[in-house]
Scaffold this motif. Structure first.
Motif, mmCIF file in Angstrom:
data_model
loop_
_atom_site.group_PDB
_atom_site.id
_atom_site.type_symbol
_atom_site.label_atom_id
_atom_site.label_comp_id
_atom_site.label_asym_id
_atom_site.label_seq_id
_atom_site.Cartn_x
_atom_site.Cartn_y
_atom_site.Cartn_z
ATOM 1 N N ALA A 130 -15.695 15.969 -16.415
ATOM 2 C CA ALA A 130 -15.672 16.273 -14.639
ATOM 3 C C ALA A 130 -16.113 17.044 -13.941
ATOM 4 C CB ALA A 130 -13.703 16.921 -15.162
ATOM 5 N N ASN A 131 -16.195 16.569 -12.861
ATOM 6 C CA ASN A 131 -17.015 17.227 -11.521
ATOM 7 C C ASN A 131 -16.556 17.788 -10.278
ATOM 8 O OD1 ASN A 131 -19.105 16.589 -8.673
ATOM 9 N ND2 ASN A 131 -20.157 17.282 -10.608
ATOM 10 N N TYR A 132 -16.842 19.382 -10.344
ATOM 11 C CA TYR A 132 -15.926 19.832 -9.501
ATOM 12 C C TYR A 132 -16.744 19.834 -8.302
ATOM 13 C CZ TYR A 132 -13.489 21.872 -13.286
ATOM 14 O OH TYR A 132 -12.416 21.490 -14.225
ATOM 15 N N ARG A 133 -16.315 20.440 -7.319
ATOM 16 C CA ARG A 133 -17.168 20.524 -5.784
ATOM 17 C C ARG A 133 -17.884 21.179 -5.999
ATOM 18 N NH1 ARG A 133 -13.156 21.513 -1.003
ATOM 19 N NH2 ARG A 133 -12.706 23.563 -1.689
ATOM 20 N N HIS A 134 -17.856 22.527 -6.238
ATOM 21 C CA HIS A 134 -18.731 23.681 -6.078
ATOM 22 C C HIS A 134 -20.283 23.798 -6.945
ATOM 23 C CE1 HIS A 134 -16.395 25.341 -9.528
ATOM 24 N NE2 HIS A 134 -15.748 25.269 -9.414
ATOM 25 N N GLY A 135 -20.766 22.143 -7.516
ATOM 26 C CA GLY A 135 -21.424 22.191 -8.472
ATOM 27 C C GLY A 135 -21.318 22.269 -9.893
ATOM 28 N N TYR A 136 -20.277 22.667 -10.754
ATOM 29 C CA TYR A 136 -20.398 22.999 -11.986
ATOM 30 C C TYR A 136 -19.299 21.776 -12.570
ATOM 31 C CZ TYR A 136 -21.425 27.655 -12.377
ATOM 32 O OH TYR A 136 -21.653 29.249 -11.789
ATOM 33 N N ASP A 149 -0.431 37.426 -7.350
ATOM 34 C CA ASP A 149 -1.249 36.197 -8.059
ATOM 35 C C ASP A 149 -0.106 35.543 -6.832
ATOM 36 O OD1 ASP A 149 -3.810 37.357 -8.585
ATOM 37 O OD2 ASP A 149 -2.996 37.961 -11.017
ATOM 38 N N ARG A 150 -0.755 34.758 -6.434
ATOM 39 C CA ARG A 150 -0.382 33.249 -5.726
ATOM 40 C C ARG A 150 -1.221 32.105 -5.955
ATOM 41 N NH1 ARG A 150 0.022 37.208 -1.629
ATOM 42 N NH2 ARG A 150 2.907 37.382 -1.510
ATOM 43 N N VAL A 151 -0.120 30.735 -7.589
ATOM 44 C CA VAL A 151 -0.911 30.189 -7.193
ATOM 45 C C VAL A 151 0.095 28.954 -6.416
ATOM 46 C CG1 VAL A 151 -2.004 28.521 -9.328
ATOM 47 C CG2 VAL A 151 -1.488 31.118 -10.137
ATOM 48 N N PRO A 152 -0.750 27.900 -5.424
ATOM 49 C CA PRO A 152 -0.150 27.535 -4.750
ATOM 50 C C PRO A 152 0.663 25.594 -5.866
ATOM 51 C CG PRO A 152 -2.448 26.523 -3.895
ATOM 52 C CD PRO A 152 -2.250 28.115 -5.592
ATOM 53 N N ASP A 153 1.111 25.426 -4.647
ATOM 54 C CA ASP A 153 1.609 24.075 -5.307
ATOM 55 C C ASP A 153 0.402 23.247 -4.885
ATOM 56 O OD1 ASP A 153 4.110 24.720 -4.503
ATOM 57 O OD2 ASP A 153 4.211 23.183 -2.901
ATOM 58 N N ARG A 154 0.948 22.793 -6.514
ATOM 59 C CA ARG A 154 -1.025 21.317 -7.241
ATOM 60 C C ARG A 154 -0.259 19.769 -7.126
ATOM 61 N NH1 ARG A 154 -5.549 23.108 -11.344
ATOM 62 N NH2 ARG A 154 -5.717 21.030 -11.772
ATOM 63 N N VAL A 155 -0.979 19.197 -7.135
ATOM 64 C CA VAL A 155 -0.340 17.438 -7.949
ATOM 65 C C VAL A 155 -2.127 16.797 -8.186
ATOM 66 C CG1 VAL A 155 -0.634 15.500 -6.284
ATOM 67 C CG2 VAL A 155 1.156 17.405 -5.290
ATOM 68 N N ASP A 156 -1.615 16.769 -9.025
ATOM 69 C CA ASP A 156 -2.565 15.775 -10.090
ATOM 70 C C ASP A 156 -1.985 14.665 -10.285
ATOM 71 O OD1 ASP A 156 -3.601 18.528 -10.738
ATOM 72 O OD2 ASP A 156 -2.432 18.678 -12.005
ATOM 73 N N ARG A 212 -9.330 6.064 -18.954
ATOM 74 C CA ARG A 212 -9.005 6.680 -17.836
ATOM 75 C C ARG A 212 -9.651 7.850 -16.586
ATOM 76 N NH1 ARG A 212 -4.106 9.987 -18.903
ATOM 77 N NH2 ARG A 212 -3.528 11.922 -17.984
ATOM 78 N N ALA A 213 -8.789 7.168 -15.296
ATOM 79 C CA ALA A 213 -9.779 8.353 -14.444
ATOM 80 C C ALA A 213 -8.569 9.405 -13.991
ATOM 81 C CB ALA A 213 -9.944 7.032 -13.334
ATOM 82 N N PHE A 214 -8.997 9.953 -13.593
ATOM 83 C CA PHE A 214 -8.321 11.381 -12.869
ATOM 84 C C PHE A 214 -8.655 11.880 -12.185
ATOM 85 C CE2 PHE A 214 -10.817 13.483 -16.355
ATOM 86 C CZ PHE A 214 -10.571 14.210 -15.721
ATOM 87 N N ALA A 215 -7.415 12.849 -11.089
ATOM 88 C CA ALA A 215 -7.842 13.219 -9.824
ATOM 89 C C ALA A 215 -6.734 15.145 -10.041
ATOM 90 C CB ALA A 215 -7.717 13.056 -8.553
ATOM 91 N N LYS A 216 -7.542 15.906 -9.582
ATOM 92 C CA LYS A 216 -6.444 17.074 -10.114
ATOM 93 C C LYS A 216 -7.421 18.076 -9.152
ATOM 94 C CE LYS A 216 -6.106 17.549 -15.072
ATOM 95 N NZ LYS A 216 -6.141 17.340 -16.204
ATOM 96 N N VAL A 241 -12.573 15.868 -10.152
ATOM 97 C CA VAL A 241 -12.492 14.089 -10.610
ATOM 98 C C VAL A 241 -12.898 13.918 -11.701
ATOM 99 C CG1 VAL A 241 -12.111 12.940 -7.681
ATOM 100 C CG2 VAL A 241 -14.341 13.046 -9.414
ATOM 101 N N GLY A 242 -12.568 13.214 -12.425
ATOM 102 C CA GLY A 242 -13.477 12.665 -13.871
ATOM 103 C C GLY A 242 -12.738 11.628 -14.336
ATOM 104 N N PHE A 243 -13.086 11.483 -15.558
ATOM 105 C CA PHE A 243 -12.759 10.088 -16.232
ATOM 106 C C PHE A 243 -12.754 10.167 -17.866
ATOM 107 C CE2 PHE A 243 -17.631 9.425 -16.099
ATOM 108 C CZ PHE A 243 -17.692 9.573 -17.144
ATOM 109 N N THR A 244 -11.886 9.314 -18.251
ATOM 110 C CA THR A 244 -12.322 9.682 -20.195
ATOM 111 C C THR A 244 -11.885 8.418 -20.824
ATOM 112 O OG1 THR A 244 -10.534 12.235 -20.066
ATOM 113 C CG2 THR A 244 -10.685 10.808 -22.180
#
Length: 652
Positions: free
Chosen positions: A120-126, A580-587, A601-605, A642-645
């Motif tokens: 999985a790859n994150y927008r902030h570089g991790y 602490d507020r965690v907003p609505d989330r869609v994966d 499997r491909a996923f987007a979170k 996003v990522g894949f398995t």
């Protein structure tokens, strides 16, 4: 499917789930009508209540460190012979659950396994790579299971954003850009060996796990006086576990079960902060161990099922914490503490099958413990509790079941609450509290389960009358007044829960399934600082999630979308209110199986790309007696990722 709602065991064969194209036992368990997966709490001392509500081959996983979700993910769907939905009175240790799911695997002689790679790859570089594998060998009554994994988890509720401070009227006090990406690098190895022994079955298991937590903190203040600050958090946790489990029949109607378990956990952590105002360091180290011995005897006599047993546990914690400001040690209350607990629990349960539609289960547990604390503060404390339980299960029709539960439950003291700790990122010190008592409650619960074809709807109403609510209190020391975990009196909690599993095949939408749950929670307790009635700290008022999946068998494809409703958690400290507020989330995901062995499997979170917001209202002194110093608002966002398995099974 065999049996109806009034029976103690309902069996679901693989064909029942075949249209959903499950990959693992976890996929199958989630489709069992009327069942909701509940993880056990590995932090609970002792074995009762720590194992969750899923069995594998009629037994709970002996390991407390290994989660149920991980256990089920490692079992390929092709190796599952059936799923048994178990109700009270079926001769299993329910451990307080009204329903259990038993995953029965094929034990034909074979060598099988699985290998999985995830990225999985994150927008902030991790990024978050993962490599895992399992191997299973079955030869007669001998079964060897080996598994291992090396991976990185990134906390997607942390990332980059801002941390600003405002006066009570909204005037900016400090503005800045802030980043706090967090994650864990993990290595783990697990193994178990099962064999026939003395007319029964014995299983030995072991685990080693190393988790290295990291957080890299950077802050650029742009108002009123520009400056840069930074920090790091590093926590290494090393866990080991070895267990032994044995069960055998005693005559035609009885069965004994013996269990021994030994766990150790070592933690070493260092937090550092660097700013123009000075450099600070906090250090923590602890060594914990748990040793459990447990024995259970079960017997069936006509329409009555009996169960009794005893459990003993020895728990030890050595903990040390320190705070240093500009090279100067700052004394903390209860910073160096050793805690030892000796626990024993005896339990007995009887279930009467009054008819095919009516079952009554009654029982009680007696728990006693002795706590000894030494180091910066000394303590000797003895505790004992009786915990009765009554469950009535009535199935007025094959499609309906009504369950009524009345029980007493007693919480456990968290050893970490006896020891002081400091947070550099939050700028807070939490004092240890040796006078902490466990909370206890009387719970009344009524549930209605309704079957709809292969689906189900379950509605549950729950009321809890709580004594010695564990929340936050002020602790007065020679060094000052500190926030601490403590008891604040009596409280109450009401909950309404709604769970559903609805295949849409009867509506002409083949392969489409809607699943979800919702929980409304209302609690009240008297605030020890202000004297006002409020919610119990960390009680979420609403929890809800929905998933829609579509299985397209002719294309060997499955896709789905998951929605999690926003959550709001409030903690009422003595001089601060933290929200602490965690907003609505869609994966979303899409899965393709080119053949029975391969799964792609491909996923987007986190597709909603909403920031996680922490709001802290800080007072100059005790809340209710002092004005607000400032309001701090921190927004962090890891962004969509996003990522894949790729998974390959073999053998079997």
């Amino acid at each position: 499917m065999a049996a109806d709602a009034g029976s103690s065991v309902t069996a679901f064969e693989p064909d029942y789930f075949a249209s959903a194209q499950p990959v693992s036992a976890l996929d199958i368990v989630k489709l069992v009508p009327g069942f909701r997966l509940e993880e056990g709490d590995s932090e609970l001392r002792g074995y009762s209540g720590a194992g969750g509500n899923v069995l594998v081959d009629g037994q709970r996983p002996t390991s407390k460190e290994d989660t149920l979700e991980d256990v089920l993910k490692r079992i390929p769907a092709g190796s599952v012979e059936r799923i048994e939905l178990i109700r009270s009175g079926a001769g299993y240790d329910m451990q307080g659950y009204t329903l259990l799911a038993n995953v029965v695997r094929s034990h034909t002689q074979s060598l099988s396994g699985r290998i999985e790679g995830t990225y999985a790859n994150y927008r902030h570089g991790y990024d978050a790579p993962r490599l895992a594998g399992e191997l299973r060998h079955v030869a007669g009554g001998h079964i060897l299971d080996l598994s291992g994994a090396i991976y990185r988890d990134i906390d997607d509720e942390h990332g980059f954003g801002s941390r600003n401070r405002y006066a009570e009227d909204g005037t900016p006090v400090r503005l800045g850009v802030y980043g706090q990406p967090e994650g864990d690098n993990i290595r783990e190895v697990l193994g178990s060996y099962q064999l026939p022994l003395a007319g029964g079955t014995a299983r030995v298991n072991g685990l080693y796990k190393m988790k290295k937590m990291f957080a890299n903190i950077g802050e650029e203040v742009i108002f009123p006086t520009p400056y840069d600050a930074s920090g790091t958090e590093r926590v290494n946790t090393e866990s080991t576990e070895i267990g032994f489990h044995y069960d055998r029949a005693v005559g035609a109607r009885s069965q004994i079960e013996l269990l021994a378990l030994r766990r150790t956990t070592g933690i070493n952590g260092t937090d550092k902060s660097f700013a123009p105002s000075g450099d600070d360091v906090t250090r923590e180290s602890s060594d914990a161990s748990e040793t459990i011995l447990r024995g259970v005897l079960r017997r069936k006599a006509g329409n009555v099922s009996l169960e009794g047993g005893i459990e003993g546990a020895l728990n030890i914690l050595d903990s040390h914490s320190a705070l240093e400001e500009d090279g100067v040690d700052i004394p903390l209350p209860a910073a160096n503490v050793r805690i030892e607990e000796k626990r024993a629990e005896a339990f007995f349960t009887a279930a009467w099958h009054l008819s095919s539609a009516l079952t009554v289960e009654a029982g009680s547990r007696y728990e006693t413990s002795r706590l000894t604390q030494s180091g910066d503060s000394a303590l000797r404390k003895s505790l004992s509790f009786i915990k009765p339980r009554l469950l009535v299960r009535w199935a007025p029709s094959p499609q309906d079941e009504i369950r009524a539960l009345f029980e007493r439950s007693v919480g456990q003291l968290d050893f970490a609450d006896f020891v002081s700790s400091a947070s550099l990122t939050g700028g807070t010190v939490t004092a240890g509290n040796k006078d902490l008592e466990p909370d206890s409650l009387w719970r009344s619960e009524l549930a209605w389960e309704h079957r709809i074809g292969k689906g189900s709807v379950v509605v549950t109403a729950r009321h809890e009358a709580i004594s010695d609510v564990v929340d936050r209190i002020p602790v007065f020391t020679d060094e000052g007044v500190y926030d601490a975990v403590g008891n604040i009196g009596s409280g109450r909690r009401q909950e309404v829960q709604f769970d559903f599993n609805l295949p849409f095949d009867p509506l002409g939408l083949a392969g489409v399934t809607l699943q979800g749950s919702g929980l409304w929670r209302h609690s009240r307790v008297t605030d020890p600082v202000t004297g006002e009635r409020r919610r119990i700290s960390e009680d979420l008022p609403i929890e809800a999630k929905v998933s829609l999946t579509h299985d397209i068998a002719r294309w060997h494809t499955r896709w789905g979308i998951n929605y999690v409703h926003a959550e709001k958690e409030t903690t009422f400290k003595i001089d601060e209110v933290e929200i602490d507020r965690v907003p609505d989330r869609v994966d979303a995901f899409i899965e393709y199986k080119p053949d029975a062995a391969w799964t792609l499997r491909a996923f987007a979170k986190n597709l909603t790309n909403s920031p996680v917001i922490r709001t802290r209202s800080l007072y100059t002194g005790l809340r209710g007696l002092s004005p607000i110093r400032h309001i701090e608002r921190r927004e962090l966002n890891s962004g969509p990722y996003v990522g894949f398995t790729i998974q390959r099974t073999f053998g079997g």
